[in-house]
Design a protein around this motif. Structure first.
Motif, PDB file in Angstrom:
ATOM      1  N   SER A 570       0.820  -1.137   0.071  1.00  0.00           N
ATOM      2  CA  SER A 570      -0.045   0.161   0.038  1.00  0.00           C
ATOM      3  C   SER A 570       0.821   1.388  -0.083  1.00  0.00           C
ATOM      4  O   SER A 570       1.888   1.261   0.399  1.00  0.00           O
ATOM      5  CB  SER A 570      -0.910   0.002   1.271  1.00  0.00           C
ATOM      6  OG  SER A 570      -1.228  -1.166   1.574  1.00  0.00           O
ATOM      7  N   VAL A 571       0.132   2.215  -0.080  1.00  0.00           N
ATOM      8  CA  VAL A 571       0.666   3.615  -0.385  1.00  0.00           C
ATOM      9  C   VAL A 571       0.556   4.176   1.269  1.00  0.00           C
ATOM     10  O   VAL A 571      -0.429   4.096   1.653  1.00  0.00           O
ATOM     11  CB  VAL A 571       0.310   4.708  -1.056  1.00  0.00           C
ATOM     12  CG1 VAL A 571       0.929   6.068  -1.125  1.00  0.00           C
ATOM     13  CG2 VAL A 571       0.600   4.103  -2.469  1.00  0.00           C
ATOM     14  N   PHE A 572       1.725   4.547   1.874  1.00  0.00           N
ATOM     15  CA  PHE A 572       1.811   5.158   3.274  1.00  0.00           C
ATOM     16  C   PHE A 572       1.864   6.882   3.245  1.00  0.00           C
ATOM     17  O   PHE A 572       2.750   7.024   2.450  1.00  0.00           O
ATOM     18  CB  PHE A 572       2.530   4.163   4.373  1.00  0.00           C
ATOM     19  CG  PHE A 572       2.261   2.969   4.839  1.00  0.00           C
ATOM     20  CD1 PHE A 572       1.863   2.112   4.127  1.00  0.00           C
ATOM     21  CD2 PHE A 572       2.090   2.873   6.338  1.00  0.00           C
ATOM     22  CE1 PHE A 572       1.286   0.855   4.505  1.00  0.00           C
ATOM     23  CE2 PHE A 572       1.748   1.567   6.864  1.00  0.00           C
ATOM     24  CZ  PHE A 572       1.290   0.579   5.917  1.00  0.00           C
ATOM     25  N   ILE A 573       1.315   7.473   3.960  1.00  0.00           N
ATOM     26  CA  ILE A 573       1.422   8.683   4.369  1.00  0.00           C
ATOM     27  C   ILE A 573       1.781   9.107   5.704  1.00  0.00           C
ATOM     28  O   ILE A 573       1.271   8.635   6.513  1.00  0.00           O
ATOM     29  CB  ILE A 573       0.004   9.673   4.023  1.00  0.00           C
ATOM     30  CG1 ILE A 573      -0.518   9.055   2.576  1.00  0.00           C
ATOM     31  CG2 ILE A 573       0.513  11.273   4.099  1.00  0.00           C
ATOM     32  CD1 ILE A 573      -1.925   9.798   2.389  1.00  0.00           C
ATOM     33  N   ASN A 574       3.205   9.586   6.013  1.00  0.00           N
ATOM     34  CA  ASN A 574       3.777   9.669   7.097  1.00  0.00           C
ATOM     35  C   ASN A 574       3.512   8.491   7.921  1.00  0.00           C
ATOM     36  O   ASN A 574       3.069   8.549   8.995  1.00  0.00           O
ATOM     37  CB  ASN A 574       2.889  10.965   7.799  1.00  0.00           C
ATOM     38  CG  ASN A 574       3.385  12.307   6.943  1.00  0.00           C
ATOM     39  OD1 ASN A 574       4.541  12.206   6.721  1.00  0.00           O
ATOM     40  ND2 ASN A 574       2.345  13.139   7.047  1.00  0.00           N
ATOM     41  N   ASP A 575       3.734   7.429   7.165  1.00  0.00           N
ATOM     42  CA  ASP A 575       3.888   6.111   8.075  1.00  0.00           C
ATOM     43  C   ASP A 575       2.386   5.417   8.477  1.00  0.00           C
ATOM     44  O   ASP A 575       2.340   4.599   9.254  1.00  0.00           O
ATOM     45  CB  ASP A 575       4.712   6.271   9.303  1.00  0.00           C
ATOM     46  CG  ASP A 575       6.075   5.604   9.035  1.00  0.00           C
ATOM     47  OD1 ASP A 575       6.193   5.060   7.943  1.00  0.00           O
ATOM     48  OD2 ASP A 575       6.820   5.307   9.949  1.00  0.00           O
ATOM     49  N   ASP A 584      -3.616  -0.197  -7.165  1.00  0.00           N
ATOM     50  CA  ASP A 584      -4.408   0.890  -7.483  1.00  0.00           C
ATOM     51  C   ASP A 584      -3.380   1.926  -7.870  1.00  0.00           C
ATOM     52  O   ASP A 584      -3.712   2.609  -9.025  1.00  0.00           O
ATOM     53  CB  ASP A 584      -5.028   1.469  -6.336  1.00  0.00           C
ATOM     54  CG  ASP A 584      -6.366   0.741  -5.745  1.00  0.00           C
ATOM     55  OD1 ASP A 584      -6.602  -0.078  -6.353  1.00  0.00           O
ATOM     56  OD2 ASP A 584      -6.553   1.098  -4.671  1.00  0.00           O
ATOM     57  N   LEU A 585      -2.304   2.010  -7.254  1.00  0.00           N
ATOM     58  CA  LEU A 585      -1.180   2.940  -7.909  1.00  0.00           C
ATOM     59  C   LEU A 585      -0.627   2.474  -9.227  1.00  0.00           C
ATOM     60  O   LEU A 585      -0.405   3.451  -9.990  1.00  0.00           O
ATOM     61  CB  LEU A 585      -0.191   2.818  -6.776  1.00  0.00           C
ATOM     62  CG  LEU A 585       1.001   3.787  -7.153  1.00  0.00           C
ATOM     63  CD1 LEU A 585       0.764   5.139  -7.013  1.00  0.00           C
ATOM     64  CD2 LEU A 585       2.296   3.461  -5.945  1.00  0.00           C
ATOM     65  N   ILE A 586      -0.543   1.250  -9.400  1.00  0.00           N
ATOM     66  CA  ILE A 586      -0.017   0.915 -10.644  1.00  0.00           C
ATOM     67  C   ILE A 586      -1.165   1.147 -11.754  1.00  0.00           C
ATOM     68  O   ILE A 586      -0.725   2.038 -12.882  1.00  0.00           O
ATOM     69  CB  ILE A 586       0.151  -0.754 -10.678  1.00  0.00           C
ATOM     70  CG1 ILE A 586       1.227  -0.953  -9.797  1.00  0.00           C
ATOM     71  CG2 ILE A 586       0.598  -0.985 -12.138  1.00  0.00           C
ATOM     72  CD1 ILE A 586       2.569   0.057  -9.946  1.00  0.00           C
ATOM     73  N   SER A 587      -2.433   0.999 -11.547  1.00  0.00           N
ATOM     74  CA  SER A 587      -3.418   1.309 -12.491  1.00  0.00           C
ATOM     75  C   SER A 587      -3.420   2.811 -12.796  1.00  0.00           C
ATOM     76  O   SER A 587      -3.596   3.387 -13.884  1.00  0.00           O
ATOM     77  CB  SER A 587      -4.817   0.685 -11.816  1.00  0.00           C
ATOM     78  OG  SER A 587      -4.946  -0.260 -11.683  1.00  0.00           O
TER      79      SER A 587
END
Ligand code: MTE
Ligand code: HPA
Ligand code: MOS
Length: 774
Positions: A570-575, A584-587
């Motif tokens: 997953s994508v983490f924001i400030n951990d 999702d990010l790749i799409s």
């Protein structure tokens, strides 16, 4: 060697790569290996109509070819065609370093087993039968089988090389002790389980695809192009994996691939050429035997002040990799010791044996055996333990190697003293002494073997690699590099790097075959540097992709790139996890037309070497370690068992502990085999006598040490190593040298008349003779 005799102690302090991955990672090939599903050259599906080839080779070691009659062989039903040098459209030349090796013999033969022709038939059986029908007449020429003989006759591959430091001649005059002697170390058969072989297929427009069991796909491609007189882009080389290489397929996988391609080129049909074990043993080169002389000078307090050697390398009938191997002998001539005055010289002697070649350690072990012999000799003459001399001379921070490199982050003393403490060597020595006092029919011997091994190809320009990384639109990943998987686990390491950088499970990553069309102009997988070079390139490519993906995520999530990390798919924001997953990010990146492919090039920084001065900084770093070996000799029979080998090894910060432990264990056993039981024998006519597994014995489960302990030394690691995980493929082989000296010490405990001889391997026969020498 994960048998119940082996007990391994592991350290569990880790960082860098995520802990769980490091500890739990298994060699990913083990699943297909145990099911028999791994694909080797011989498993590649062949086209209908594929021909099979067998090599016709010289039945003499040296001579002029007077006459060859192929007519009976050609007339045999099922024989398609026989190829000789006359069928070579380009150059009949395969030498990698020096152009001195024909693919097929022309007018002369230079070693027993030298290829003369390729018989192509409907089946291997027919081709083999046809081989027996070829008649050849050879006029004998004088045969040289030993390096000494070659030196006496002035038969050399190239000019000698020499390294020097300080003023050796003057230093000898200042020594309290000076000793001289001779040593011999024999060759070693690689005995990769998968024999040499290749499969060539015709593609469109005269292009050829070769599947080869090679450590050096580019060498196969370049040499095939040269022999066929074609541009390199017309030749594609693919490597699935090797059933072992051990250096034997760095250069010597090439001729078989070239021959198969040559036949394909002429016949426009697929051709398969796989050597059977006898052909492989006879036709291919081995570790180089060395005959060497040494002179060692010490002070009263056992400091080695001066050391001089002349190494005679038995190179065989052509250069192959001999010049590079000779060079590495010089680099490792003083092993783990600092010697202020050194003069070393190596002569590559041309003989009528098959060209000898790379073998794990690449000339380093041969160099180290000589200084260990010199120390053993000095110790025996002075009347002290060799351990005292070894310990008094261990390399320290900022010491200069004879080739000019300054030793940094040295672990020689650290591994030595850690081994002494962790394994309580004083108690071990006492145990051995007590045993020897109380026993007459059996004696024990103990030795220390420190190692220092330089990491990088000694030829600086070879230290580079590339990685091509694709992220597919479903988030799965494909990685191509120059790394060839030969059992050393490099594919697993590449996968770990990508898994770590992308923070995705290894199931989402695939390591592709090694292929010259995807990754071009590569160095062979060798010099223990494969994981460093290709791993660094993989790391660079993956990092570049992550940077690109962070930009996508920062737009999607409307936060700063700086706050974004990729973690647990997953994508983490400030951990803290965001709603954006890896897929999702790749799409999203696809929709934004962001490139999901990256190609990276890594070239080892800082290294250089000036051959005109024989000085420089050739190695990215060194690997260190110390082994303590104990052996029990049966003094009635000369047989022996190794009780234990206890090692403190410098892994840096191992990224794959199980794989690295396997490398240490495997290399150790291979080193012990070289030093004790593996005995290559040629007769005076240059015919290989140890030409089968009945006459060439390698270590089996009964001859491995009863106990092998490997403890990682605590170090900071080295940034030149991939994720600080140091190269591990070759260095531990040299722990095996300790076996030789442990045996000598046991013999001495039985027979005080034993006059130390340095003539490896120390077979039970030699032990028996030593026990009863007057
Ligand atoms: N381990 C296995 N199982 N099979 C091999 O053929 N070759 C050795 C060593 N370990 C080998 C092996 C040699 S000679 C070298 S140079 C290194 O692996 C090459 O791989 P690396 O550079 O990834 O260490
Ligand atoms: N090691 C292994 N293989 C090599 C080297 C080396 O230093 N140089 C050229 N091939
Ligand atoms: Mo290893 S001898 O460098 O293939």
């Amino acid at each position: 060697m994960h048998n119940n005799k082996t007990n391994t102690v592991r350290d569990t302090k880790l960082d860098a790569v995520s802990k769980s991955l490091k500890q739990s990672i298994k060699n990913l090939d083990s699943y297909t290996h145990v099911r028999g599903e791994s694909l080797y050259v011989d498993d590649v599906n062949i086209r209908q109509g594929t021909f099979h080839a067998v090599v016709f080779d010289s039945p003499k070691a040296h001579g002029k070819i007077k006459h060859i009659d192929y007519s009976k062989a050609e007339a045999l039903e099922g024989v398609e065609r026989i190829f000789t040098y006359k069928d070579v459209p380009g150059e009949n030349e395969i030498g990698g370093i020096i152009a001195d090796e024909p693919l097929f013999a022309e007018d002369e033969v230079h070693f027993w087993g030298m290829p003369i022709a390729l018989i192509v038939a409907e089946s291997e059986f027919i081709a083999r039968k046809a081989r027996g029908l070829i008649e050849i007449e050879i006029e004998d020429l004088p045969v040289i089988t030993t390096a000494k003989e070659a030196k006496a006759k002035g038969s050399f591959i190239n000019a000698p090389r020499s390294f020097s430091l300080g003023d050796t001649e003057k230093a000898f005059t200042e020594c309290d002790y000076v000793f001289e002697g001779e040593t011999f170390s024999n060759g070693q058969e690689h005995l990769y389980i998968e024999a040499q072989g290749a499969y060539a297929e015709p593609m469109e427009n005269g292009n050829i695809k070769i599947t080869s069991s090679t450590q050096g796909p580019t060498a196969v491609q370049a040499t095939t192009a040269r022999v066929l007189g074609l541009a390199m882009h017309k030749i594609e080389v693919d490597v699935t994996r090797l059933g072992g290489g051990f250096g034997g397929k760095e250069d010597q996988a090439t001729p078989w691939a070239v021959m198969a391609a040559l036949a394909t080129h002429h016949l426009n049909q697929s051709v398969k050429l796989i050597l059977n074990r006898h052909d492989d043993l006879r036709m291919t080169g081995k570790r180089h035997p060395y005959e060497s002389t040494y002179k060692i000078g010490l002070s009263k307090d056992l400091k080695i002040l001066a050391y001089q050697t002349e190494f005679l390398q038995n190179s065989g009938a052509a250069a192959d990799l001999s010049p590079a191997i000779a060079e590495r002998t010089l680099f490792h001539a003083t092993n783990s010791y600092y010697v202020p005055n050194v003069t070393t010289k190596v002569l590559s002697c041309k003989t009528n044996l098959p060209p000898n070649t790379a073998f794990r350690g690449f000339g380093g072990p041969q160099g180290m055996f000589v200084i260990e012999s010199a120390i053993a000799k000095a110790a025996s003459e002075i009347g002290v333990s060799a351990i005292k001399i070894q310990e008094a001379n261990l390399l320290d921070e900022n010491d200069t190697f004879s080739y000019g490199q300054i030793a940094k982050k040295v672990e020689a003393k650290n591994t030595w003293h850690s081994a002494k403490n962790i394994f309580n060597s004083d108690a071990l020595e006492q145990e051995v002494a007590d045993f020897n006092k109380n026993n007459t029919a059996f004696k024990k011997g103990l030795s220390f073997m420190p190692i220092t091994f330089g990491i990088s190809f000694t030829n600086t320009p070879m230290n580079h690699a590339r990685a091509l990384v694709h992220i597919y639109l479903d988030g799965s990943v494909g990685i191509s590099t120059a790394a060839v998987e030969m059992g050393q686990g490099v594919n697993t390491k590449m996968m770990q790097i990508a898994a770590d950088v992308f923070s995705i499970p290894i199931e989402k990553i695939k390591i592709e075959t090694t292929n010259t069309t995807r990754v071009a102009n590569t160095s062979p997988s060798a010099a223990s540097s494969t994981a460093d070079l290709n791993g660094k390139a993989t790391l660079m490519a993956c990092n570049a992709l992550v940077e690109r993906l962070k930009l996508v995520a920062s737009e999607d999530l409307n936060v700063s790139e700086k706050d974004i990390t990729l973690k647990n798919e997953s994508v983490f924001i400030n951990d803290k996890p965001s709603e954006l997953s890896w897929t999702d990010l790749i799409s999203s990146a696809m929709l934004k037309r962001v490139a999901l492919t990256e190609n990276a090039h890594y070239a080892t920084p800082e290294i250089h070497f000036d051959k005109t001065k024989e000085k420089g900084h050739p190695f990215a770093y060194h690997v260190y370690g110390t082994a303590i070996t104990t052996v029990t000799v049966d003094c009635t029979r000369g047989t022996y068992e190794f009780d234990s080998v206890k090692i403190v090894h410098d892994y840096g910060k191992s990224m794959s502990e199980g794989i690295d432990l396997g490398q240490v264990e495997g290399a150790l056993i291979q080193g012990i085999g070289w030093m004790t039981m593996e005995e290559i024998a040629y007769n005076d006519d240059g015919k290989l006598l140890s030409n089968a597994l009945s006459t060439y014995k390698v270590p089996d489960i009964f001859s491995v040490p009863k106990r092998v302990e490997v403890i990682p030394v605590e170090t900071e690691g080295n940034d030149m190593a991939i994720l600080k995980s140091k190269a591990v493929g070759e260095p531990p082989l040299m722990y095996g040298i300790g076996a030789y000296f442990a045996l000598q010490n046991a013999i001495k405990a039985f027979n005080s008349n034993y006059d130390l001889e340095f003539h490896a391997p120390m077979t039970p026969e030699k032990v028996l003779m030593g026990l009863y020498e007057k």
